[in-house]
Design an enzyme around this catalytic site. Structure first.
Site, PDB file in Angstrom:
ATOM      1  N   SER A  82     -83.422 -42.692  29.076  1.00 52.57           N
ATOM      2  CA  SER A  82     -82.328 -41.869  28.739  1.00 52.57           C
ATOM      3  C   SER A  82     -82.516 -40.945  27.480  1.00 52.57           C
ATOM      4  O   SER A  82     -83.633 -41.059  26.880  1.00 52.57           O
ATOM      5  CB  SER A  82     -81.096 -42.736  28.142  1.00 52.57           C
ATOM      6  OG  SER A  82     -80.155 -42.219  27.378  1.00 52.57           O
ATOM      7  N   TYR A 118     -79.120 -50.491  22.192  1.00 53.17           N
ATOM      8  CA  TYR A 118     -79.196 -50.005  23.572  1.00 53.17           C
ATOM      9  C   TYR A 118     -80.387 -48.911  23.649  1.00 53.17           C
ATOM     10  O   TYR A 118     -81.288 -48.917  24.334  1.00 53.17           O
ATOM     11  CB  TYR A 118     -78.107 -49.205  24.305  1.00 53.17           C
ATOM     12  CG  TYR A 118     -78.285 -48.511  25.506  1.00 53.17           C
ATOM     13  CD1 TYR A 118     -78.230 -47.098  25.242  1.00 53.17           C
ATOM     14  CD2 TYR A 118     -78.622 -49.045  26.386  1.00 53.17           C
ATOM     15  CE1 TYR A 118     -78.541 -46.519  26.192  1.00 53.17           C
ATOM     16  CE2 TYR A 118     -78.752 -48.229  27.714  1.00 53.17           C
ATOM     17  CZ  TYR A 118     -78.836 -47.057  27.587  1.00 53.17           C
ATOM     18  OH  TYR A 118     -79.342 -46.029  28.539  1.00 53.17           O
ATOM     19  N   LYS A 150     -84.548 -48.720  25.446  1.00 50.24           N
ATOM     20  CA  LYS A 150     -85.106 -47.767  26.432  1.00 50.24           C
ATOM     21  C   LYS A 150     -86.371 -47.278  25.587  1.00 50.24           C
ATOM     22  O   LYS A 150     -87.283 -46.946  26.265  1.00 50.24           O
ATOM     23  CB  LYS A 150     -84.190 -46.412  26.477  1.00 50.24           C
ATOM     24  CG  LYS A 150     -82.871 -46.933  27.111  1.00 50.24           C
ATOM     25  CD  LYS A 150     -83.326 -47.364  28.708  1.00 50.24           C
ATOM     26  CE  LYS A 150     -82.336 -47.813  29.288  1.00 50.24           C
ATOM     27  NZ  LYS A 150     -82.535 -48.253  30.811  1.00 50.24           N
TER      28      LYS A 150
HETATM   29  C1  WQD Z   1     -69.767 -37.618  25.877  1.00 48.77           C
HETATM   30  C2  WQD Z   1     -69.007 -36.641  25.032  1.00 48.77           C
HETATM   31  C3  WQD Z   1     -68.072 -38.122  23.204  1.00 48.77           C
HETATM   32  C4  WQD Z   1     -65.355 -40.448  25.561  1.00 48.77           C
HETATM   33  C5  WQD Z   1     -73.724 -42.223  26.441  1.00 48.77           C
HETATM   34  C6  WQD Z   1     -74.955 -43.018  26.185  1.00 48.77           C
HETATM   35  C7  WQD Z   1     -76.174 -42.427  27.002  1.00 48.77           C
HETATM   36  C8  WQD Z   1     -75.960 -42.275  28.290  1.00 48.77           C
HETATM   37  C9  WQD Z   1     -74.755 -41.444  28.691  1.00 48.77           C
HETATM   38  C10 WQD Z   1     -76.860 -44.371  29.280  1.00 48.77           C
HETATM   39  C11 WQD Z   1     -69.340 -37.076  23.483  1.00 48.77           C
HETATM   40  C12 WQD Z   1     -67.014 -37.404  23.860  1.00 48.77           C
HETATM   41  C13 WQD Z   1     -66.414 -39.292  25.112  1.00 48.77           C
HETATM   42  C14 WQD Z   1     -63.964 -40.123  25.284  1.00 48.77           C
HETATM   43  C15 WQD Z   1     -64.729 -38.335  24.061  1.00 48.77           C
HETATM   44  N1  WQD Z   1     -75.838 -43.585  28.732  1.00 48.77           N
HETATM   45  N2  WQD Z   1     -65.897 -38.333  24.455  1.00 48.77           N
HETATM   46  N3  WQD Z   1     -63.757 -39.038  24.122  1.00 48.77           N
HETATM   47  O1  WQD Z   1     -72.349 -40.624  24.413  1.00 48.77           O
HETATM   48  O2  WQD Z   1     -73.326 -38.443  25.506  1.00 48.77           O
HETATM   49  O3  WQD Z   1     -73.968 -40.816  26.082  1.00 48.77           O
HETATM   50  O4  WQD Z   1     -73.735 -42.102  27.998  1.00 48.77           O
HETATM   51  O5  WQD Z   1     -77.863 -44.046  29.640  1.00 48.77           O
HETATM   52  O6  WQD Z   1     -77.216 -43.231  26.557  1.00 48.77           O
HETATM   53  O7  WQD Z   1     -75.008 -42.991  24.472  1.00 48.77           O
HETATM   54  O8  WQD Z   1     -71.638 -39.884  26.538  1.00 48.77           O
HETATM   55  O9  WQD Z   1     -69.551 -39.905  27.874  1.00 48.77           O
HETATM   56  O10 WQD Z   1     -69.803 -41.408  25.981  1.00 48.77           O
HETATM   57  O11 WQD Z   1     -69.669 -38.943  25.529  1.00 48.77           O
HETATM   58  O12 WQD Z   1     -64.412 -36.897  23.366  1.00 48.77           O
HETATM   59  O13 WQD Z   1     -63.089 -40.788  25.494  1.00 48.77           O
HETATM   60  O14 WQD Z   1     -67.688 -37.064  25.095  1.00 48.77           O
HETATM   61  O15 WQD Z   1     -67.827 -38.035  21.726  1.00 48.77           O
HETATM   62  O16 WQD Z   1     -69.307 -35.963  22.682  1.00 48.77           O
HETATM   63  P1  WQD Z   1     -72.831 -40.010  25.438  1.00 48.77           P
HETATM   64  P2  WQD Z   1     -70.165 -40.014  26.438  1.00 48.77           P
END
Ligand code: WQD
Length: 342
Positions: free
Chosen positions: A125, A150, A154
């Site tokens: 990741s 997590y 990785k």
């Molecule tokens: C994306 C953006 C949030 C939800 C995670 C893991 C990473 C990988 C992918 C496994 C961010 C914003 C989110 C919400 C929001 N997973 N958001 N409201 O955090 O980039 O990555 O998933 O491998 O390891 O860390 O993805 O989809 O959670 O967030 O505003 O209800 O959307 O703040 O900017 P992230 P995400």
């Protein structure tokens, strides 16, 4: 050619199984069904018109892993997805993550070392980079101290594999560092099935659009970005799945030892949360109910990939757009309500 896919009934695993079957590989799926449904197996069969072998197995059980390989010693490659992946949960329950994500990998590697030659694709990741100092992020961007157990699993996983590859020329491995996988197969039959409240942006958007959630909370609009909301590299899960097949073929077809390589798998383009929300509204024709709230702990300002290495070495490049991914996610959300009721 026989390929083992651990976690093959999960979100990304199921899409990779479909691409492998479409490329005439034989597939064996191991999954403990802790974060997936057995129904996904029959949907893979409907999509591909082929029947992968499935065994319910928990990779934390070393004896079961060993017994499996005793019964299946003619495996040409392994794609290892089976792991827990919720960042927040890993902070609350670190040992669950170290046992599931690290022990399982060690038990798998111990069995691979018994084979004359083994090819391993490891699901990694972009989280290993943390907040990169420079954008876009390349594979030589420094790996930062993990922000969660997590993310640490990785990083540790990559280090373990690299160390084994160094001393065991029979093992060749590639780690694919995913950016943000989104979307679903265009059949609408497989996709992301988050258990409980979605932590990731896209499932939360689609559940809000279909009325399962009241309102989307956007975590912060005070980041130093184009519109103040955080930026990510959202890659269609089908493009991501195809990258796995290409990477596997690099290992299988290479005569020279590959040893261990890493590749960033993204689109190379960053999109802000608000850009994604508006793109979803355009793709679905639905006005989304959202509000801005404070930042979420652990979030980085921006992360998007430099995909030059994957483009040049793997000959892989993302083909599908953000709009394609959001349309497929919306179609899947509308179907999954029916599927859950079936
Ligand atoms: C994306 C953006 C949030 C939800 C995670 C893991 C990473 C990988 C992918 C496994 C961010 C914003 C989110 C919400 C929001 N997973 N958001 N409201 O955090 O980039 O990555 O998933 O491998 O390891 O860390 O993805 O989809 O959670 O967030 O505003 O209800 O959307 O703040 O900017 P992230 P995400």
């Amino acid at each position: 050619m026989k390929i083992l896919v651990t976690g093959g009934l999960g979100f990304i695993g199921s899409h990779v199984v479909v691409e492998l079957l479409n490329t005439d590989y034989q597939v064996i799926i191991l999954d403990n069904l802790s974060n997936s449904s057995i129904n996904v197996l029959e949907r893979i069969q409907v999509i591909s018109n082929k029947k992968p072998v499935f065994e319910k197995l928990d990779l934390r059980d070393q004896q079961s892993v060993s017994d499996f390989f005793t019964r299946n010693h003619d495996i040409d490659g392994v794609i290892h997805f089976a792991a827990s992946k919720a960042v927040g949960e890993s902070v609350q329950n670190p040992l669950l993550y170290y046992e599931n994500n690290v022990n399982s990998l060690v038990y798998l590697l111990k069995e691979l070392q018994k084979l004359p030659k083994s090819n391993l694709i490891f699901s990694s990741s972009c989280t290993v980079y943390g907040q990169a100092d420079e954008l876009p992020i390349t594979e030589i961007s420094p790996v930062k101290p993990a922000e969660s157990p997590y993310g640490n699993t990785k990083q540790i996983g990559e280090e373990i594999i690299a160390d084994v590859c160094k001393v065991d020329p029979s093992l060749n491995a590639i780690a694919l560092r995913y950016f943000n996988p989104i979307g679903a197969h265009d059949s609408g039959l497989i996709g992301e099935l988050p258990l409980g409240t979605p932590q990731n942006l896209i499932p939360y958007i689609t559940q809000t659009a279909i009325g399962l959630r009241e309102q989307l909370s956007i975590f912060g609009d005070d980041y130093p970005t184009k519109d103040g909301t955080a930026v990510r590299d959202y890659i269609h899960v089908v493009d991501l799945a195809k990258a796995h097949v290409v990477a596997l073929e690099r290992l299988i077809n290479q005569s020279a030892a590959i040893n261990f390589e890493t590749f960033n798998i993204g689109t190379g383009t960053g999109s802000s949360v608000l850009e994604v929300v508006h793109a979803f509204e355009n793709a679905s024709g639905i006005s989304l109910n959202y509000k801005i709230v404070q930042r979420r702990d652990g979030d980085v300002t921006a992360a998007y990939a430099d995909t030059t290495k994957a483009n040049n070495v793997l000959g892989w490049k993302a083909q599908l757009t953000l709009k394609d991914a959001l349309k497929s996610a919306w179609k899947w959300q509308q179907n999954v309500v029916d599927i859950k009721e079936s």
